[in-house]
Every structure is written in C-alpha cells, then in structure tokens.
Write a protein that holds these residues in place. Structure first.
Motif, PDB file in Angstrom:
ATOM      1  N   GLN A 290       0.799  -1.213   0.000  1.00 16.61           N
ATOM      2  CA  GLN A 290       0.000   0.000   0.000  1.00 16.61           C
ATOM      3  C   GLN A 290       0.840   1.275   0.000  1.00 16.61           C
ATOM      4  N   LEU A 366      -5.449 -16.558  -5.943  1.00 14.76           N
ATOM      5  CA  LEU A 366      -6.377 -15.979  -4.964  1.00 14.76           C
ATOM      6  C   LEU A 366      -7.439 -15.104  -5.616  1.00 14.76           C
ATOM      7  N   THR A 367      -7.377 -14.936  -6.938  1.00 13.03           N
ATOM      8  CA  THR A 367      -8.385 -14.100  -7.584  1.00 13.03           C
ATOM      9  C   THR A 367      -9.643 -14.935  -7.857  1.00 13.03           C
ATOM     10  N   ALA A 375     -15.223 -11.831 -12.564  1.00 15.17           N
ATOM     11  CA  ALA A 375     -14.796 -11.708 -11.167  1.00 15.17           C
ATOM     12  C   ALA A 375     -15.702 -10.746 -10.412  1.00 15.17           C
ATOM     13  N   MET A 379     -17.915 -11.609  -7.215  1.00 13.92           N
ATOM     14  CA  MET A 379     -17.734 -10.840  -5.981  1.00 13.92           C
ATOM     15  C   MET A 379     -19.084 -10.337  -5.475  1.00 13.92           C
TER      16      MET A 379
ATOM     17  N   SER B  19      -9.116   2.296   2.236  1.00 12.32           N
ATOM     18  CA  SER B  19      -8.352   2.056   1.001  1.00 12.32           C
ATOM     19  C   SER B  19      -7.703   0.676   1.023  1.00 12.32           C
ATOM     20  N   SER B  20      -7.307   0.219   2.213  1.00 11.40           N
ATOM     21  CA  SER B  20      -6.698  -1.102   2.327  1.00 11.40           C
ATOM     22  C   SER B  20      -7.723  -2.206   2.031  1.00 11.40           C
ATOM     23  N   LYS B  23      -8.366  -2.266  -1.589  1.00 17.98           N
ATOM     24  CA  LYS B  23      -7.220  -2.882  -2.279  1.00 17.98           C
ATOM     25  C   LYS B  23      -7.361  -4.406  -2.333  1.00 17.98           C
ATOM     26  N   LEU B  25      -9.992  -6.151  -2.172  1.00 16.82           N
ATOM     27  CA  LEU B  25     -11.109  -6.461  -3.059  1.00 16.82           C
ATOM     28  C   LEU B  25     -10.692  -6.386  -4.532  1.00 16.82           C
ATOM     29  N   LYS B  27      -7.754  -6.686  -5.778  1.00 18.69           N
ATOM     30  CA  LYS B  27      -6.811  -7.749  -6.117  1.00 18.69           C
ATOM     31  C   LYS B  27      -7.538  -9.051  -6.419  1.00 18.69           C
ATOM     32  N   GLN B  28      -8.608  -9.305  -5.670  1.00 17.83           N
ATOM     33  CA  GLN B  28      -9.386 -10.531  -5.904  1.00 17.83           C
ATOM     34  C   GLN B  28     -10.068 -10.510  -7.267  1.00 17.83           C
ATOM     35  N   LEU B  29     -10.286  -9.292  -7.774  1.00 11.31           N
ATOM     36  CA  LEU B  29     -10.987  -9.154  -9.049  1.00 11.31           C
ATOM     37  C   LEU B  29     -10.047  -9.245 -10.248  1.00 11.31           C
ATOM     38  N   ILE B  31      -7.828  -7.209 -11.185  1.00 15.39           N
ATOM     39  CA  ILE B  31      -7.554  -5.918 -11.826  1.00 15.39           C
ATOM     40  C   ILE B  31      -6.039  -5.719 -11.810  1.00 15.39           C
ATOM     41  N   LYS B  37      -2.812  -0.031  -7.895  1.00 13.85           N
ATOM     42  CA  LYS B  37      -1.900   0.898  -7.234  1.00 13.85           C
ATOM     43  C   LYS B  37      -2.442   2.339  -7.309  1.00 13.85           C
ATOM     44  N   VAL B  40      -5.677   2.853  -5.333  1.00 14.72           N
ATOM     45  CA  VAL B  40      -5.486   2.839  -3.883  1.00 14.72           C
ATOM     46  C   VAL B  40      -4.848   4.146  -3.413  1.00 14.72           C
TER      47      VAL B  40
END
Lengths: 447, 143
Positions: A290, A366-367, A375, A379, B19-20, B23, B25, B27-29, B31, B37, B40
C-alpha cells in the motif's frame, strides 16, 4: 518423486487415516488453502506455500512431510552433507561438535559443510556480487515460503525480491567446482541439503532447482537428527572438549547466526527491518504494497517464528536452539581464513556467473476469476451470500471463514446448506436468506 | 457492483483502512497491479482528506469490467476555494494534523494525478462530493 511440471513442488501431505477434520489446520493456514471435505482436510496446491503452519496446528500428527530415500546418497562416491548451522544447536551443551560431525560421517557422508558458509563465500566475492532486485526495499529471497507467498498474494512486490541463490546452493556450487578441479567425475558428486522446513524441501525439488543440478538430494533435519542421536549413543561420550567450536566446518560467527531472526538484516547496510512468523509477514507486506516504504533498504522476511530455528523439522525448542547458536558464534572467528578466501577467489568467475536465479512468476490463485467482468459478478454474489451468513467463522462448513464459504459457493465448490449455524436457525434464517439470495442452484430450492 | 464504506471524522489511527479494504477487493478481481496501485493511492488521499477536514461521510465504489467510479461523499463543511485546494502544497490542515504526518497539501493534486477523470462538487458550508473515474486496462500481467 519425479519433479512435476507445475511451478511449485509441494511436500506437505495429509494422512487420511489420522485426519479427523478438526479444522485447526484450516484456520491456521495463512493463504486459506485448506478445506474440510468429507471430514478430511484437503490442500489446494495452487494456494499452498509450504510454510508448515498446518503441521504446527495439527493435534493428531496427520500432516506429514515427504521424505526422500536416504539410500539415494550411495549413488555417489562423494557424498557431501550441507547442514544448516542450526543443526549444531539442536543438541545441548553436553554434546561436542566434533562428535556430531563424526556421527554424520558414520551415517554415510564423506564430508560435512555448513550451508551458511555460502554467506562467507559471497563476502569473499564482495564488490563483484550485485543486488538482483529492481526496487527498494529489497526483499530477501532466502525464505521460500515468503517468496511463494509473494508469488500468490503480492505479485506487485516480485520486483523487490533479490534474485540470488540461497547460501546452501552457493556452498554446494563452490565445493562442486573445487572437486571438479581435482578431476573428479561430476556424476560422482552428490550434494545433500539437510532442511529444517517444508518450504526449503519444496524449493530444492522445484522443477527449476532440480534442473540446475546443484543439489542432488534433500534430507529432513529431524531424520538426520535421529540418525545422529543413534550414532552418538554408540560413540564414547565426552571424549572431546565440549567447547570445541573451532572443530566446526569453516564458517564465520556472523554467518553462523545468519538464519536467526535479524541475522540477515544486520548483515545488510542501510535501513533494514527483520520480520519473523508468516502472519506478521503478511501484515507487513500488506503495508509495503500500500505505501511502498521506500525509505527502507532491506527486508528480511521469515515464515517461521525466531527464523529457521523455528522450522517445523527442527528437534529442539526454538528459543534454546537460538541461544545455543549465538553461544557457539561467540567463540568463532569474525572472518574465514585467508587461505580459504584464496580458494574461493579461484572459483570467483564461475561462481559469479551462476549466482542469479530466474525471475519468480506471479500466480493468481487468490483471484475470483481471470476475467475481470466475471470476477466482479462473482464478488457481487459472494457479498450477497456473505450478508446472509452468521459471520462467526466457526469453520464447521469446511471453509475457514464465512467469507471463504461465500467465495467457495460462488466458485461452485460449496453449498450454502453446509452452514451449520443457518441449519440451527432454520426457520428465520431461511426466510431472510430468500430475500437476499434467490439463485436457482440454492440448496433452499433443493429442499 | 457497488459497495460503500463509512469514514469517521478525526479518526487518524484508522485512516487508510478503507483504502486497504478496497485494495484487497480489487486484487481478488484480477484488476491489474498498475490500476490497483493508482486507485489505492487516490482513494487513500480522499479517505485521509475526509478524516482530516470533513464531518465524516462515505466512500462508494462502483465497479465494472472496464472502469471504476469511486465517490468520496462527506457531510461538509466544504471547500471554500477549490482552485486553491487543487494547488500543490496548499493546505488548511491544523498543526496537530501536520504533526501526524498529514497535511502536506498534496491530497487533491495527487488524486487528480492518479485518476482518468475527476469531478468535485463543493463550496463553503456545503457537502463535498468527489467523483473519481478510473479506466481499467484489463487483466493483470503481474508487472
């Protein structure tokens, strides 16, 4: 045990006989790789990073680590044991180092070296060795469980990893080059690494490491420990001085403690940080991802608590082993001998050409889906399902959390009827569920 | 898909949590890392702005396959001079806020830098509504 053509080799196996499906491992797993199916734990090989947390958590010793056949060493005339420094710390103060080494030889090895001697080799080559990372903070590539974690969970941080071989491989390379210079048939040289953990076992047997041909075999530290203990019982005890640490194979004091928490970070210049234990590592990598943390120069990240003395294949309490290793280091020289440095420099060109490893590839296990649009749909559905789940993460459904169950349902791997809490609250919950979740494949419509 | 997260005023110790969460979420998609980056970074700035300057509000994410709209909607007191607020280095943050490492006057300029389109509705004694548009480049390649 033929290497497979997938990216990872896995070493942790679940014994169906001993597993009771108790959910301990599932809840401890840092990558949510475990599910209970039909009353037994199952590991998703796409998500497992071989950190061994499940093995620590299992109360029934149902998780076992692969073992290679010890007899394999006799395929070679020169059988060299590459032992991690912490092996010598598995014994208490009543055991002389000389006896440990003699025992390892009696078991069948022709020579014994310490894996972290590789750090001294790198030091001797100082000025000629680069840092093979694209961005700061540089992340150590030493702990294979951490590297795998980054591959599946933090692919954007892959460019921070320093792509250098691990100390055991560097030690093995150097010894191999020296033996080859003595006109010894390369096919008669067998390098055997003694591993304190599952992750390094898996690393040595990963397809790319096998094809490198640097290390021929791997031995679990606890099984070598048992063999050495048996030999020690046969040796007449206390024959040697107990503080005979100079009898150890060549190694400097700093290299001996390199595998302990802060060992590698303190050997690096600039602003460094050392983090041990996988859940701590995850917490910190979330932060690095982050906010960059570019003010830091180097990160030492270890999956095990206290560093490698916390490895799951170690025999002795990690705190006592750590103390003993530090105690031994106190009486070791700060540097290796000048003669040895000259020997290393003779092999410098060959070594330097072979220090770098291939770039690590990202894995997106993990996606929710490779396709972003799909996705997003998944979700959306999983969030709806989650709002109907009790949110107590009991694990009785076989997924580690309610959120994981919601995702598993969306992925077609589970069924909302598995939620034990919803079953208990049947009447009211089913009604509430109908409001948010009207999918045809819902088990509600099956009833 | 639409999800919203509340942001509490003055809660600096939790600034960054929204924001974390977003982030993880994103990543799981699947994107791309590049889009995750910049999104976020922009969301973090908006979140901190809301914590530092507003009476609180919420961050609302609307996700589609090719674009993401993130709205930061607070309940006031509004930005009296938006042009000034968009100037790098200009800040109304109190010394206490600056001491915590915030208030460098980079918030809104930084948001602009990381979005494909930015619309801000605000004014003295009015709520502020920041509308950030991100066009997504598609599936990730890990770079």
């Amino acid at each position: 045990m033929a290497p497979d053509n997938r990216l990872f080799h896995h070493t942790l196996k679940i014994s169906r006989e001993l597993c009771r499906g108790c959910t301990h491992c599932m809840k401890r797993c840092p990558t949510q790789a475990i599910r209970i199916i039909g009353g037994k734990a199952h590991v998703d090989s796409e998500r497992c990073i071989d950190c061994g947390q499940c093995m620590i958590a299992c109360p029934y010793h149902a998780i076992v680590i692969e073992q290679s056949d010890f007899e394999h060493i006799y395929h070679y005339q020169h059988r060299i044991a590459i032992v991690p420094s912490l092996f010598f710390a598995q014994f208490d103060d009543t055991v002389a180092c000389k006896d440990i080494i003699q025992a390892i030889r009696r078991i069948g090895f022709t020579d014994v070296y310490i894996a972290e001697f590789g750090i001294d080799i790198l030091k001797a080559l100082a000025g000629r060795v680069n840092v093979y990372a694209d961005e700061n903070p540089v992340i150590s590539a030493y702990c294979p469980a951490v590297v795998r974690l980054i591959q599946i969970k933090y692919p954007s941080l892959l460019k921070h990893i320093n792509l250098i071989r691990n100390p055991a491989q560097i030690t093995a390379l150097f010894l191999r080059y020296e033996l080859e210079d003595q006109n010894i048939d390369p096919n008669e040289i067998g390098m055997f690494y003694v591993t304190p953990c599952a992750a390094k076992y898996a690393q040595i047997l990963s397809p790319s490491a096998v094809s490198d041909g640097i290390i021929q075999g791997i031995i679990n530290l606890n099984s070598l420990y048992n063999l050495v203990k048996t030999q020690l019982a046969k040796l007449s005890q206390n024959k040697h001085r107990l503080d005979d640490f100079h009898e150890l194979p060549p190694i400097s004091s700093a290299s001996l403690v390199w595998v302990l928490a802060k060992g590698e970070s303190e050997a690096n210049s600039g602003r460094t940080l050392a983090i041990d234990e996988i859940h701590n590592v995850i917490e910190f990598l979330d932060l690095v991802e982050q906010e960059d943390q570019k003010n830091l120069d180097f990160l030492e990240l270890r999956a095990c608590d206290t560093g490698c003395t916390g490895g799951i294949l170690t025999a002795r309490n990690r705190f006592l082993a750590t103390e003993r290793l530090r105690h031994i280091a106190e009486s070791l020289p700060e540097h290796i001998s000048q003669q040895l440095k000259i020997r290393i420099l003779k092999q410098a060109d060959k070594l330097i050409r072979n220090l770098k490893v291939d770039r690590f590839q990202a894995k997106y296990s993990l996606t929710l889906d490779q396709d972003v649009a799909t996705a997003i749909k998944k979700m959306e559905r999983s969030q709806k399902i989650l709002s109907a789940l009790p949110g107590i993460d009991c694990g009785l459904c076989g997924s580690p959390t309610c959120a994981a169950l919601a995702e598993d349902i969306v992925q077609g791997k589970a069924n909302i009827g598995q939620c034990a809490v919803l079953k208990l609250r049947k009447e009211t919950s089913h009604h509430a569920l109908g409001d948010v979740w009207g999918e045809p494949q819902s088990p509600l419509s099956e009833q | 898909m639409r999800i919203s997260y509340p942001v509490a005023p003055g809660d600096f110790s939790n600034a960054g949590k929204v924001s974390s969460t977003i982030k993880s979420l994103l990543k799981q998609l699947n994107i791309s890392a590049k889009d995750v980056k910049r999104m976020v970074v922009a969301i973090y700035e908006a979140e901190v702005n809301m914590v530092a300057h507003s009476y609180g509000g919420q961050i609302v994410c609307t996700l589609e396959a090719d674009k993401a709209i993130v709205e930061a909607i607070d309940t006031g007191p509004g930005i009296p001079d938006l042009d000034l607020a968009m100037t790098e280095g200009w800040s109304t943050a109190t010394p206490e806020v600056r001491e915590m490492g915030f208030g460098a006057g980079m918030g809104l300029p930084n948001i602009k830098k990381h979005t494909d389109d930015l619309a801000i509705e605000t004014g003295k004694d009015r709520p502020t509504h920041i509308n950030m548009l991100f066009r997504l480049e598609g599936a990730t390649d890990g770079s």
